[in-house]
Design a protein around this motif. Sequence first.
Motif, PDB file in Angstrom:
ATOM      1  N   ASP A 108      51.609 -32.533  31.014  1.00 26.95           N
ATOM      2  CA  ASP A 108      50.817 -32.126  29.855  1.00 26.95           C
ATOM      3  C   ASP A 108      51.521 -32.386  28.527  1.00 26.95           C
ATOM      4  OD1 ASP A 108      48.856 -31.150  31.567  1.00 26.95           O
ATOM      5  OD2 ASP A 108      49.670 -29.104  31.553  1.00 26.95           O
ATOM      6  N   LYS A 109      52.837 -32.173  28.506  1.00 26.21           N
ATOM      7  CA  LYS A 109      53.562 -32.191  27.236  1.00 26.21           C
ATOM      8  C   LYS A 109      54.872 -32.963  27.355  1.00 26.21           C
ATOM      9  CE  LYS A 109      51.253 -29.183  24.448  1.00 26.21           C
ATOM     10  NZ  LYS A 109      49.985 -29.112  25.208  1.00 26.21           N
ATOM     11  N   LEU A 110      55.288 -33.499  26.202  1.00 24.80           N
ATOM     12  CA  LEU A 110      56.569 -34.201  26.087  1.00 24.80           C
ATOM     13  C   LEU A 110      57.328 -33.648  24.886  1.00 24.80           C
ATOM     14  CD1 LEU A 110      57.302 -37.972  26.350  1.00 24.80           C
ATOM     15  CD2 LEU A 110      57.949 -36.789  24.249  1.00 24.80           C
ATOM     16  N   LEU A 111      58.618 -33.410  25.051  1.00 23.73           N
ATOM     17  CA  LEU A 111      59.489 -33.019  23.948  1.00 23.73           C
ATOM     18  C   LEU A 111      60.487 -34.147  23.746  1.00 23.73           C
ATOM     19  CD1 LEU A 111      61.132 -29.501  23.465  1.00 23.73           C
ATOM     20  CD2 LEU A 111      62.104 -31.600  22.562  1.00 23.73           C
ATOM     21  N   PRO A 112      60.419 -34.843  22.593  1.00 23.80           N
ATOM     22  CA  PRO A 112      61.262 -36.022  22.386  1.00 23.80           C
ATOM     23  C   PRO A 112      62.647 -35.673  21.837  1.00 23.80           C
ATOM     24  CG  PRO A 112      59.777 -35.785  20.540  1.00 23.80           C
ATOM     25  CD  PRO A 112      59.471 -34.645  21.476  1.00 23.80           C
ATOM     26  N   MET A 113      63.655 -36.361  22.377  1.00 29.48           N
ATOM     27  CA  MET A 113      65.016 -36.255  21.857  1.00 29.48           C
ATOM     28  C   MET A 113      65.588 -37.668  21.750  1.00 29.48           C
ATOM     29  SD  MET A 113      65.395 -33.028  21.239  1.00 29.48           S
ATOM     30  CE  MET A 113      67.154 -32.795  21.030  1.00 29.48           C
ATOM     31  N   ASN A 114      66.910 -37.778  21.718  1.00 25.87           N
ATOM     32  CA  ASN A 114      67.530 -39.083  21.476  1.00 25.87           C
ATOM     33  C   ASN A 114      68.388 -39.590  22.631  1.00 25.87           C
ATOM     34  OD1 ASN A 114      66.797 -39.111  18.455  1.00 25.87           O
ATOM     35  ND2 ASN A 114      67.921 -37.209  18.673  1.00 25.87           N
ATOM     36  N   THR A 115      69.175 -38.728  23.235  1.00 19.47           N
ATOM     37  CA  THR A 115      70.103 -39.152  24.280  1.00 19.47           C
ATOM     38  C   THR A 115      69.852 -38.375  25.566  1.00 19.47           C
ATOM     39  OG1 THR A 115      71.809 -37.504  23.771  1.00 19.47           O
ATOM     40  CG2 THR A 115      71.848 -39.571  22.506  1.00 19.47           C
ATOM     41  N   GLY A 116      70.390 -38.909  26.656  1.00 15.40           N
ATOM     42  CA  GLY A 116      70.239 -38.243  27.936  1.00 15.40           C
ATOM     43  C   GLY A 116      70.837 -36.857  27.943  1.00 15.40           C
ATOM     44  N   ALA A 117      72.032 -36.711  27.403  1.00 14.35           N
ATOM     45  CA  ALA A 117      72.671 -35.394  27.375  1.00 14.35           C
ATOM     46  C   ALA A 117      71.850 -34.393  26.564  1.00 14.35           C
ATOM     47  CB  ALA A 117      74.081 -35.508  26.804  1.00 14.35           C
ATOM     48  N   GLU A 118      71.293 -34.848  25.447  1.00 12.08           N
ATOM     49  CA  GLU A 118      70.424 -33.965  24.654  1.00 12.08           C
ATOM     50  C   GLU A 118      69.211 -33.516  25.467  1.00 12.08           C
ATOM     51  OE1 GLU A 118      69.977 -34.893  20.099  1.00 12.08           O
ATOM     52  OE2 GLU A 118      70.055 -36.765  21.210  1.00 12.08           O
ATOM     53  N   ALA A 119      68.658 -34.433  26.248  1.00 15.92           N
ATOM     54  CA  ALA A 119      67.485 -34.096  27.048  1.00 15.92           C
ATOM     55  C   ALA A 119      67.839 -33.086  28.132  1.00 15.92           C
ATOM     56  CB  ALA A 119      66.892 -35.360  27.660  1.00 15.92           C
ATOM     57  N   VAL A 120      69.009 -33.229  28.737  1.00 13.59           N
ATOM     58  CA  VAL A 120      69.448 -32.256  29.742  1.00 13.59           C
ATOM     59  C   VAL A 120      69.633 -30.891  29.097  1.00 13.59           C
ATOM     60  CG1 VAL A 120      71.309 -31.629  31.327  1.00 13.59           C
ATOM     61  CG2 VAL A 120      70.495 -33.989  31.246  1.00 13.59           C
ATOM     62  N   GLU A 121      70.269 -30.851  27.938  1.00 17.05           N
ATOM     63  CA  GLU A 121      70.440 -29.584  27.214  1.00 17.05           C
ATOM     64  C   GLU A 121      69.075 -28.967  26.906  1.00 17.05           C
ATOM     65  OE1 GLU A 121      73.075 -27.865  25.983  1.00 17.05           O
ATOM     66  OE2 GLU A 121      74.800 -29.204  26.168  1.00 17.05           O
ATOM     67  N   THR A 122      68.133 -29.791  26.518  1.00 17.62           N
ATOM     68  CA  THR A 122      66.780 -29.323  26.208  1.00 17.62           C
ATOM     69  C   THR A 122      66.127 -28.709  27.442  1.00 17.62           C
ATOM     70  OG1 THR A 122      66.541 -31.026  24.501  1.00 17.62           O
ATOM     71  CG2 THR A 122      64.514 -30.038  25.353  1.00 17.62           C
TER      72      THR A 122
END
Length: 424
Positions: free
Chosen positions: A101-115
């Motif tokens: 349903d939803k996407l939260l955009p970030m920049n790097t893989g590590a940032e996405a894991v933290e998210t």
Amino acid sequence: MEVLTKTAALIAREDKYGAHNYHPLPVVLSKGDGVFVWDVEGKKYFDFLSAYSAVNQGHCHPQIIKAMTEQAQTLTLTSRAFHNNMLGAFEQYATETFHFDKLLPMNTGAEAVETAIKICRKWAYEKKGIPENNAQIVVCKNNFHGRTTTIISFSNDTNARKNFGPFMDGFIKIEYDNLEALKEVLKNNRNIAGFLVEPIQGEAGVYVPSEGYLKKAKTLCEEHNVLFIADEVQTGIARTGRLLATCGNCSCTDKHCSDIPETKPDILILGKAISGGAYPISAVLANNDIMEVIQPGNHGSTFGGNPVAAAVGIAALKVVKDEKLAENAFEMGELFRTELNTFISTCDLIKSVRGKGLLNAILVNDTEDSSTAWDICMLLKENGLLAKPTHGNIIRFAPPLVITKEQLLECVEIIKKSINAISI
């Protein structure tokens, strides 16, 4: 006075002015096209690392570069203080592609894991009812999810952890590919919020789990109301012969493999090839009942979801679909492992080859602290192919997914030649 080659001079400058946080092969690249890269001396190589699987679509793919340059000439960054006309299009295309349903955009893989960790914890407190500050996330030993202070808190890589503490609580480590261990920890702890797992442990040496592991792990999580979080930063976007590695162990020729994952994560983490290696993009995807816990001010990024990233992300995903890269990765991966298994049956230096799609590795018959794998990679470089060891005695092979059968067989011959030179 010694006159340095162009390569040596550039490496010396980087060594003098840059932090020493990597140990690259002694090659300086200046150009890339498809499966090939060229160094500053003009030598051409097959790229068998693909920037750790970021360049799945091949170097400088014209459709991706076109989308990036056209958008860069129009609008590059607004921050999320304002809307932009590209973000919604990217969010729609990606969520429809991966069925969330939803996407939260970030920049790097590590940032996405933290998210993903933050989303999981907030969901645990607001939806599951775990007492605040008591949520636990189950992770696997020998994982690689990045190198932020939070992530190395649950790593067992000594080199990544030493002298970087104190570390964060809230994580329980279990054996990878061990359903009994997962079952035990879920049964004995009411405060488990999520299970964070790589469908294939890439950095650990391309460890492929047992057939059915992911599906059974997801079922266990459902039984205990625990979020199944798949880190597909490296394995996602067609690398393993299917759009997502969480599609199970079936062939990408099965209809559903190019569409809906067999083991659908509650939270999906993507990065690397979601941009085709052209731009830093990562994303966390989830359905409304999970993502709705994130409200204004809870999380963000100045660059996350910028117009260039959005345009690049759409183009990169379209290339994967239009050029049938998952199908090619599946077929070329089968061919690669067949050819190498035939070879290593007569070669004492290589213990085994393993992998899925075009994410593969060979295990060198030597200790982790030996130089054998590095020496093989140096010979590969001399023979026109770039790869890199991981964990000392493992060499990972991950070419761009646009590689052809003829190119792959040529690369197999380079690998065999290089290994035989060490064997003698």
